[in-house]
Design an enzyme around this catalytic site. Structure first.
Site, PDB file in Angstrom:
ATOM      1  N   HIS A 168     -16.746 -11.629 -29.826  1.00 35.47           N
ATOM      2  CA  HIS A 168     -16.091 -10.449 -29.271  1.00 35.47           C
ATOM      3  C   HIS A 168     -17.048  -9.252 -29.164  1.00 35.47           C
ATOM      4  O   HIS A 168     -16.783  -8.317 -28.415  1.00 35.47           O
ATOM      5  CB  HIS A 168     -14.889 -10.088 -30.141  1.00 35.47           C
ATOM      6  CG  HIS A 168     -13.968  -9.089 -29.528  1.00 35.47           C
ATOM      7  ND1 HIS A 168     -13.349  -9.283 -28.317  1.00 35.47           N
ATOM      8  CD2 HIS A 168     -13.550  -7.858 -29.972  1.00 35.47           C
ATOM      9  CE1 HIS A 168     -12.589  -8.235 -28.033  1.00 35.47           C
ATOM     10  NE2 HIS A 168     -12.707  -7.354 -29.012  1.00 35.47           N
TER      11      HIS A 168
ATOM     12  N   ASP B 296     -15.878 -15.713 -27.592  1.00 33.78           N
ATOM     13  CA  ASP B 296     -14.879 -14.772 -28.090  1.00 33.78           C
ATOM     14  C   ASP B 296     -13.588 -15.509 -28.428  1.00 33.78           C
ATOM     15  O   ASP B 296     -12.995 -16.168 -27.569  1.00 33.78           O
ATOM     16  CB  ASP B 296     -14.614 -13.700 -27.028  1.00 33.78           C
ATOM     17  CG  ASP B 296     -13.736 -12.559 -27.530  1.00 33.78           C
ATOM     18  OD1 ASP B 296     -13.299 -12.587 -28.696  1.00 33.78           O
ATOM     19  OD2 ASP B 296     -13.489 -11.625 -26.738  1.00 33.78           O
TER      20      ASP B 296
ATOM     21  N   SER C 236     -12.491  -4.486 -24.911  1.00 38.18           N
ATOM     22  CA  SER C 236     -11.367  -4.788 -25.781  1.00 38.18           C
ATOM     23  C   SER C 236     -10.210  -3.816 -25.508  1.00 38.18           C
ATOM     24  O   SER C 236      -9.681  -3.784 -24.405  1.00 38.18           O
ATOM     25  CB  SER C 236     -11.826  -4.748 -27.236  1.00 38.18           C
ATOM     26  OG  SER C 236     -10.882  -5.355 -28.083  1.00 38.18           O
TER      27      SER C 236
END
Length: 357
Positions: free
Chosen positions: A334, A301, A159
């Site tokens: 995610h 995600d 991320s």
């Protein structure tokens, strides 16, 4: 420049030491000078005499430097990549000297909005200067230099940590052999509207006080609600469903997790890092990349969907970058890279299998 805290003679993951690096008069890309800049970090394994067997692990938007090892008071769930980092694991700390760095602007020991401003004796708060991803990685480079790291086998992160990996690849193209950019992209998203929306959400709390919430008890309720929504969007409900069958019990557990985080994380750090994220753009400098790239996304995600992959990979390959794509077949959104680590560990292992230079 100060000397970092000396690591213990041995560093098993059951005895990870939270360490600090501090440098004075750190100049940001904006020209603003931080009189003192501190990074919190953890290390696993040992640095080779030539300083060239290191891996830098970089964390997400609201996480800490606790990448591996058991739960801690600040991270009751344990390291965010504990399945991947450690002796005999994919990122093998018997081979690699792994450095996990908290980033500039965060709330877990590094200089950020909650840090006391030496000019006022109070937290910087909303007066904390704007930072860039370039500032973040330059601070990490100084920290690595102080540790004696001369070359990185890889920068690997998820991320916001993937933003850092891409930024490393364009800022210091010859300093690492590869980057593992996971559930991320080479460019930020959301624009300034995203920053305004976040500020609007925070300002609904009567204690926000234009960011000067410190003497008003903070904005725990607002931060808890924000975090709960994030956990649900990121896939935590699906992760907990494996062990907590009752939906009500899962929701209660997520609320507990959200409240724990909200007590620790300064909302001004959310704003500082959001600004850095929306202005981040390593894509324009993709031709500078010399490192090999492993680009990893998760099938479910919603933040960085697999639909991003074709364009990202095309731009990397057009620039002559040696790039490989892998998709995690996971229901955990995610959070898949940590929660479903066995599904992509072989791809990462293959990527790291090249000899240490």
């Amino acid at each position: 420049m100060s000397t970092p805290t000396a690591p213990p003679a041995t560093n098993p993951l059951h005895a990870v030491v939270d360490q600090r690096f501090t440098v004075h008069d750190f100049t940001l890309e904006s020209g603003v000078i931080l009189p003192e800049m501190t990074l919190a970090y953890e290390t696993y394994g040992h640095l080779a005499p030539d300083g060239r067997n290191a891996i830098l692990a970089t964390h997400g938007y609201t996480s800490s430097a606790h990448a591996a090892g058991p739960p801690t008071p600040t991270d009751p769930n344990g390291g965010w990549w504990d399945g991947l980092i450690g002796p005999g694991k994919t990122i093998d700390s018997d081979r690699w000297f792994v450095v996990a760095s908290n980033m500039l602007g965060s709330s877990y020991g590094s200089t950020g909005p909650s840090t006391v401003n030496p000019a006022t004796g109070k937290p910087y708060g909303p007066d904390f200067p704007d930072i860039t991803l370039g500032d973040v990685v330059r601070a990490q480079r100084l920290m690595l230099d102080s540790l004696g790291v001369r070359h990185l086998g890889a920068v690997a992160g998820l991320s916001f940590g993937g933003f850092q990996a891409f930024q490393w690849a364009v800022s210091y193209p010859d300093f690492m052999d590869g980057i593992g950019a996971v559930v991320t992209a080479p460019k930020g998203f959301g624009g300034e509207a995203s920053v305004k929306a976040l500020l609007a959400q925070l300002s609904t709390d009567p204690s926000w006080n234009d960011g000067w919430h410190y003497d008003r008890g903070g904005i725990l309720g607002t931060m808890t609600a924000l975090r709960l929504d994030t956990l649900k969007r990121y896939g935590m409900n699906e992760i907990l469903a494996a062990t907590i069958l009752d939906p009500g019990a899962r929701d209660a557990r997520m609320r507990e997790m959200a409240a724990h985080w909200a007590r620790q994380f300064d909302p001004n750090s959310l704003v500082t890092l959001r600004k850095a994220m929306v202005r981040f753009d390593a894509e324009r400098d993709v031709a500078k990349i010399r490192a090999r790239v492993l680009y990893v996304l998760s099938r479910t995600d919603v933040l960085f969907p697999p639909s991003l992959a074709p364009a990202v990979m095309a731009k990397l390959r057009a620039a002559g970058v040696d790039a490989t794509y892998f998709e995690i077949d996971s229901d955990f959104g995610h959070l898949a890279s940590g929660a479903d680590w066995p599904k992509w560990a072989p791809a990462l292992a293959g990527f790291l299998a090249h000899p240490v230079p």
